[in-house]
Design a protein around this motif. Structure first.
Motif, PDB file in Angstrom:
ATOM      1  N   TYR A 278      33.620  50.093  30.346  1.00 60.55           N
ATOM      2  CA  TYR A 278      34.264  49.981  31.693  1.00 60.55           C
ATOM      3  C   TYR A 278      35.411  51.453  32.025  1.00 60.55           C
ATOM      4  CZ  TYR A 278      33.065  45.200  32.904  1.00 60.55           C
ATOM      5  OH  TYR A 278      32.514  44.024  33.274  1.00 60.55           O
ATOM      6  N   ALA A 279      35.686  51.895  31.063  1.00 57.98           N
ATOM      7  CA  ALA A 279      36.594  53.123  30.793  1.00 57.98           C
ATOM      8  C   ALA A 279      35.680  54.432  31.286  1.00 57.98           C
ATOM      9  CB  ALA A 279      37.252  53.411  29.421  1.00 57.98           C
ATOM     10  N   SER A 280      36.366  55.260  31.969  1.00 61.81           N
ATOM     11  CA  SER A 280      35.866  56.498  32.273  1.00 61.81           C
ATOM     12  C   SER A 280      36.721  57.713  31.877  1.00 61.81           C
ATOM     13  CB  SER A 280      35.646  56.586  33.668  1.00 61.81           C
ATOM     14  OG  SER A 280      36.796  56.568  34.416  1.00 61.81           O
ATOM     15  N   MET A 281      36.465  58.968  31.666  1.00 60.65           N
ATOM     16  CA  MET A 281      37.253  59.855  31.168  1.00 60.65           C
ATOM     17  C   MET A 281      37.053  61.354  32.105  1.00 60.65           C
ATOM     18  SD  MET A 281      35.285  60.930  27.806  1.00 60.65           S
ATOM     19  CE  MET A 281      35.554  62.883  27.740  1.00 60.65           C
ATOM     20  N   GLU A 282      38.214  62.081  32.202  1.00 59.30           N
ATOM     21  CA  GLU A 282      37.853  63.257  32.721  1.00 59.30           C
ATOM     22  C   GLU A 282      38.806  64.274  31.736  1.00 59.30           C
ATOM     23  OE1 GLU A 282      36.658  66.280  35.334  1.00 59.30           O
ATOM     24  OE2 GLU A 282      36.042  64.120  35.277  1.00 59.30           O
ATOM     25  N   TYR A 283      38.316  65.757  31.568  1.00 55.32           N
ATOM     26  CA  TYR A 283      39.152  66.625  30.696  1.00 55.32           C
ATOM     27  C   TYR A 283      39.209  67.744  31.185  1.00 55.32           C
ATOM     28  CZ  TYR A 283      34.833  68.232  28.509  1.00 55.32           C
ATOM     29  OH  TYR A 283      33.592  68.878  28.360  1.00 55.32           O
ATOM     30  N   SER A 284      40.334  68.711  30.749  1.00 57.34           N
ATOM     31  CA  SER A 284      40.292  70.190  31.386  1.00 57.34           C
ATOM     32  C   SER A 284      40.768  70.800  30.112  1.00 57.34           C
ATOM     33  CB  SER A 284      40.950  70.259  32.596  1.00 57.34           C
ATOM     34  OG  SER A 284      42.532  69.740  32.255  1.00 57.34           O
ATOM     35  N   VAL A 285      40.434  72.092  29.858  1.00 55.42           N
ATOM     36  CA  VAL A 285      40.754  72.930  28.798  1.00 55.42           C
ATOM     37  C   VAL A 285      42.099  73.365  29.234  1.00 55.42           C
ATOM     38  CG1 VAL A 285      40.448  74.938  27.233  1.00 55.42           C
ATOM     39  CG2 VAL A 285      38.429  73.331  27.953  1.00 55.42           C
ATOM     40  N   VAL A 286      43.266  73.143  28.283  1.00 55.52           N
ATOM     41  CA  VAL A 286      44.737  73.802  28.452  1.00 55.52           C
ATOM     42  C   VAL A 286      44.918  75.072  27.823  1.00 55.52           C
ATOM     43  CG1 VAL A 286      45.443  71.598  29.420  1.00 55.52           C
ATOM     44  CG2 VAL A 286      45.438  71.996  27.188  1.00 55.52           C
ATOM     45  N   GLY A 287      44.154  75.333  26.775  1.00 58.62           N
ATOM     46  CA  GLY A 287      44.507  76.483  25.865  1.00 58.62           C
ATOM     47  C   GLY A 287      44.352  76.246  24.500  1.00 58.62           C
TER      48      GLY A 287
ATOM     49  N   GLU B 101      37.326  56.246  39.889  1.00 57.68           N
ATOM     50  CA  GLU B 101      37.101  56.431  38.462  1.00 57.68           C
ATOM     51  C   GLU B 101      37.859  57.761  38.328  1.00 57.68           C
ATOM     52  OE1 GLU B 101      35.755  54.333  36.443  1.00 57.68           O
ATOM     53  OE2 GLU B 101      34.650  53.029  37.326  1.00 57.68           O
ATOM     54  N   ALA B 102      37.550  58.318  36.762  1.00 58.90           N
ATOM     55  CA  ALA B 102      38.151  59.581  36.659  1.00 58.90           C
ATOM     56  C   ALA B 102      37.565  60.867  37.070  1.00 58.90           C
ATOM     57  CB  ALA B 102      38.019  59.544  34.828  1.00 58.90           C
ATOM     58  N   GLN B 103      36.406  60.914  37.310  1.00 57.69           N
ATOM     59  CA  GLN B 103      35.751  61.955  37.978  1.00 57.69           C
ATOM     60  C   GLN B 103      36.108  61.920  39.545  1.00 57.69           C
ATOM     61  OE1 GLN B 103      31.955  62.068  35.153  1.00 57.69           O
ATOM     62  NE2 GLN B 103      31.836  63.420  36.905  1.00 57.69           N
ATOM     63  N   THR B 104      36.204  60.888  40.057  1.00 58.09           N
ATOM     64  CA  THR B 104      36.691  60.885  41.470  1.00 58.09           C
ATOM     65  C   THR B 104      38.091  61.414  41.707  1.00 58.09           C
ATOM     66  OG1 THR B 104      35.630  58.285  41.539  1.00 58.09           O
ATOM     67  CG2 THR B 104      36.916  59.085  43.530  1.00 58.09           C
ATOM     68  N   LEU B 105      38.929  61.144  40.725  1.00 56.02           N
ATOM     69  CA  LEU B 105      40.322  61.767  40.855  1.00 56.02           C
ATOM     70  C   LEU B 105      40.319  63.242  40.520  1.00 56.02           C
ATOM     71  CD1 LEU B 105      42.667  59.348  38.781  1.00 56.02           C
ATOM     72  CD2 LEU B 105      42.651  59.681  41.065  1.00 56.02           C
ATOM     73  N   ALA B 106      39.481  63.347  39.718  1.00 55.88           N
ATOM     74  CA  ALA B 106      39.377  65.039  39.316  1.00 55.88           C
ATOM     75  C   ALA B 106      38.954  65.808  40.724  1.00 55.88           C
ATOM     76  CB  ALA B 106      38.766  65.533  38.173  1.00 55.88           C
TER      77      ALA B 106
END
Length: 670
Positions: free
Chosen positions: A536-545, A179-184
């Motif tokens: 079923y979808a999952s998400m991960e985000y990070s602030v880029v500016g 899932e997304a948080q696994t990757l992050a």
């Protein structure tokens, strides 16, 4: 480091268990077994009764000797990284039980999750650490587990926890996959050069597909999963294999005992009697009880009154060496003085440089908190102050509103952080709160070349004084089955998202990458994502500016008077839609008066949406039966003049229910 047999001052000798032949481990003995040590007398608070330093016979017996020193080559520091609900806390429970750190009779589900909120939601909010003792081939090993939160809001805390480890267990649900948080979190671990051990959990489920998930991990992350450990934390399958893998694969800490002291703070909390308790990992040198220490970021100096290890309860010790994980108490008054990521060193023999990676927590999401009853304001102030003792990332300042009275403007790391604080205020302090729609920090470039940070629409400079407004952007990665790519791309376009790329990570799953304004995500984006993908979808985000955007301040005027509590900063393209929705909702909720009430949505002096609440009209012609029309006109004219005077001096009171409904609507339409 040589193995020592020193015992602490209150040591009580216990019968030595018989050694195991050829290094084999026998199963944990029941608590009534005769081979168990006899009951120990009660110890004073803060002290533990250490057993004699004899070689433990089994993993359960080994749990009784956790204070015994081992060579640095026998220390293993590791953490567990996983997506929500992939079994991280259950696996941690099983490791504690199998090593005898927590006896079976004392065991409970999610042992390391102390808060009710954590147990209910199945997430880790507050970081925990536990020291375990494990015997392999007649050799005792010290295993330090650092249990980390997995949510993106706490990514800085996770990065500091990973910096305190040499290895990580990557736990993946054998039925759900990556899932997304696994990757992050895997990428964070790889950046920290950790040895990653893949673990496929929940293999006992009927829908488990360990072979397919192992192949998925290899394709997406690039880890060799030919020897991935297959386990079921719930059933206790594969736990011994995991412990063996930690010992054999995770590298020991570097032997830097002779260097000046450098210890990394990875967590802290406030104790009402002892002040701030700091959790740290000794990177270089050693620290003893009574040492005068210095925090390198804020230059504050303290005396270490008490040091010890976490197993998982606090056990006092006299000295901690390089590679060990422990806690210290030094009469520190505020969590802000012992920030996560700071470096501890000796006052007299200071280290030349601090450990890299330190930064202060910056709130990204803001909202207003107002008590439903005005007399609860002081209670809210006290409650926020107490929460801030344990949470240095929480910021708040007083705020007043003509509509909702006195309250506070609060800053949070993200939406989950905001929900947790709100729920704790309502549960632990019995407060009834009104929460305004969450907003983000905007940067306003003024005409005089100054840059102003603005988290509240009421603080936005006048249009004539500003050149441009910048808003924070995030890079968001969405993992979804291929059947839901269309609805999710539609959601991204609706929220002003800038499509970057789409990759098929497996035959049936895709990863979508968008650049998205943070303001578009702090509303109901996550709910919409789950709704459109059927969960079923999952998400991960990070602030880029920050980026310059065409943003405007949308004001709501009721009877010609602006209501600051309902003002928002929106994109110009969405201003009409938001304004129309707010005015229509207010028309439904505001009670009618004896005069006509205009409800307007304005950008500056320009009205972009308007509704009118008709007056309650008295029938002044009821007493006229027949007669000349001029008599009727005179009565109607007199009524109109009275309503005009009433409108000029009358005030419209917007009920609390209307505000709460409109604030809820704002969260949906923004």
């Amino acid at each position: 480091m040589a193995t020592t047999s020193a015992v602490c001052p209150l040591a009580v000798l216990a019968p030595s268990p018989s050694p195991l032949a050829s290094g084999r481990r026998r199963p944990a003995a029941p608590f009534w077994a005769a081979s168990r040590p006899r009951a120990l007398p009660a110890a004073p608070r803060g002290r533990v009764l250490c057993l004699a330093a004899s070689a433990p016979a089994s993993s359960t017996d080994a749990g009784q000797d956790r204070l015994q020193k081992v060579p640095i080559t026998n220390i293993r520091n590791f953490c567990i990284i996983a997506h929500i609900d992939h079994g991280k806390s259950t696996l941690a429970d099983k490791l504690l039980e199998m090593t005898g750190t927590v006896q079976k009779r004392d065991m409970k589900q999610q042992f390391l999750d102390n808060m009710d909120l954590e147990r209910e939601r199945g997430i880790t909010i507050k970081l925990q650490a536990a020291r375990m003792r494990y015997v392999m081939n007649n050799e005792p090993y010290c295993l330090n587990l650092i249990d980390t939160p997995g949510h993106v809001d706490f990514s800085y805390e996770v990065s500091r926890s990973l910096a305190a480890c040499e290895g990580a267990l990557l736990v993946v649900d054998a039925s759900q996959g990556v899932e997304a948080q696994t990757l992050a979190n895997v990428y964070l671990a790889l950046e920290s050069n950790l040895e990653i051990i893949p673990v496929l959990n929940k293999i006992d489920l009927p829908g488990a597909e360990p072979d397919r998930i192992a192949q998925e991990i290899e394709e997406i992350i690039g880890l060799d999963c030919s020897n991935a450990i297959r386990c079921s934390a719930k059933e206790g399958i594969g736990i011994i294999e995991i412990l063996d893998a930690i010992v054999t694969k995770v590298p020991p800490p570097k032997d830097t005992l002779k260097n000046p002291l450098r210890a990394l703070i990875f967590d802290s909390y406030y104790d009402a009697y002892r002040g701030v308790i700091v959790y740290f990992r000794v990177i270089d040198g050693s620290i003893r009880k009574g040492d005068k220490i210095c925090f390198m970021a804020n230059k504050k100096e303290y005396v270490a009154d008490e040091i010890g290890v976490l197993s998982p309860n606090q056990m006092e010790a006299d000295e901690l060496h390089a590679g060990e994980v422990g806690y210290l108490s030094a009469s520190i008054r505020s969590v802000a003085d012992a920030r996560v990521g700071d470096t501890i060193t000796h006052f007299a023999k200071r280290a030349e440089s601090a450990l890299p990676g330190y930064s202060e927590a910056t709130p990204m999401v803001f909202c207003g908190l107002f008590p439903l009853e005005a007399d609860q304001f002081e209670e809210l102030r006290e409650a926020l102050g107490r929460l801030q003792l344990n949470d240095a990332a929480l910021k708040f300042e007083p705020e007043s509103s003509s509509a909702m009275g006195f309250g506070f403007r609060c800053g949070f790391l993200g939406l989950l952080h905001m929900e947790i604080v709100q729920e704790r205020l309502e549960r632990e302090y019995n407060l009834n709160l009104i929460i305004t729609a969450p907003s983000v920090v905007y940067r306003v470039n003024c005409s005089n070349n100054e840059t102003v940070e603005c988290s509240n629409p009421s603080l936005l400079p006048e249009p004539g004084k500003r050149r441009s407004i910048e808003e924070p952007y995030v890079k968001i990665e969405l993992l979804t089955p291929k059947d839901y790519i269309g609805p999710i791309m539609e959601l991204g376009q609706e929220r002003r998202g800038e499509f970057k790329e789409m990759n098929y990570i497996t035959e049936n799953r895709a990863k979508l990458t968008y650049m998205l304004p943070l303001a578009e995500m702090v509303g109901d984006f996550f709910d919409q994502l789950k709704s459109r993908s059927k969960g079923y979808a999952s998400m991960e985000y990070s602030v880029v500016g920050y980026r310059v955007s065409d943003l405007v301040k949308l004001d709501i005027q009721i009877n010609g008077e602006p209501v600051e509590a309902l003002s928002t900063i929106v994109h110009k393209e969405k201003a009409y839609t938001v304004g129309r929705a707010l005015t229509q909702k207010l028309k439904e909720l505001i009670p009618r008066q004896m005069f006509k009430i205009p409800i307007q949505a304005c950008i500056g002096a320009k009205v972009i949406a308007s509704e009118a609440l008709s007056a309650i009209r008295k029938d002044v012609l009821s007493k006229c039966y027949g007669g000349d029309i001029s008599r009727k006109k005179k009565l109607l004219k007199k009524q109109a003049e009275g309503k005009k005077r009433m409108k000029a001096i009358g005030r419209v009171e917007v009920p609390q229910e209307a505000f709460m409904a409109v604030l809820k609507l704002e969260k949906e339409v923004l």
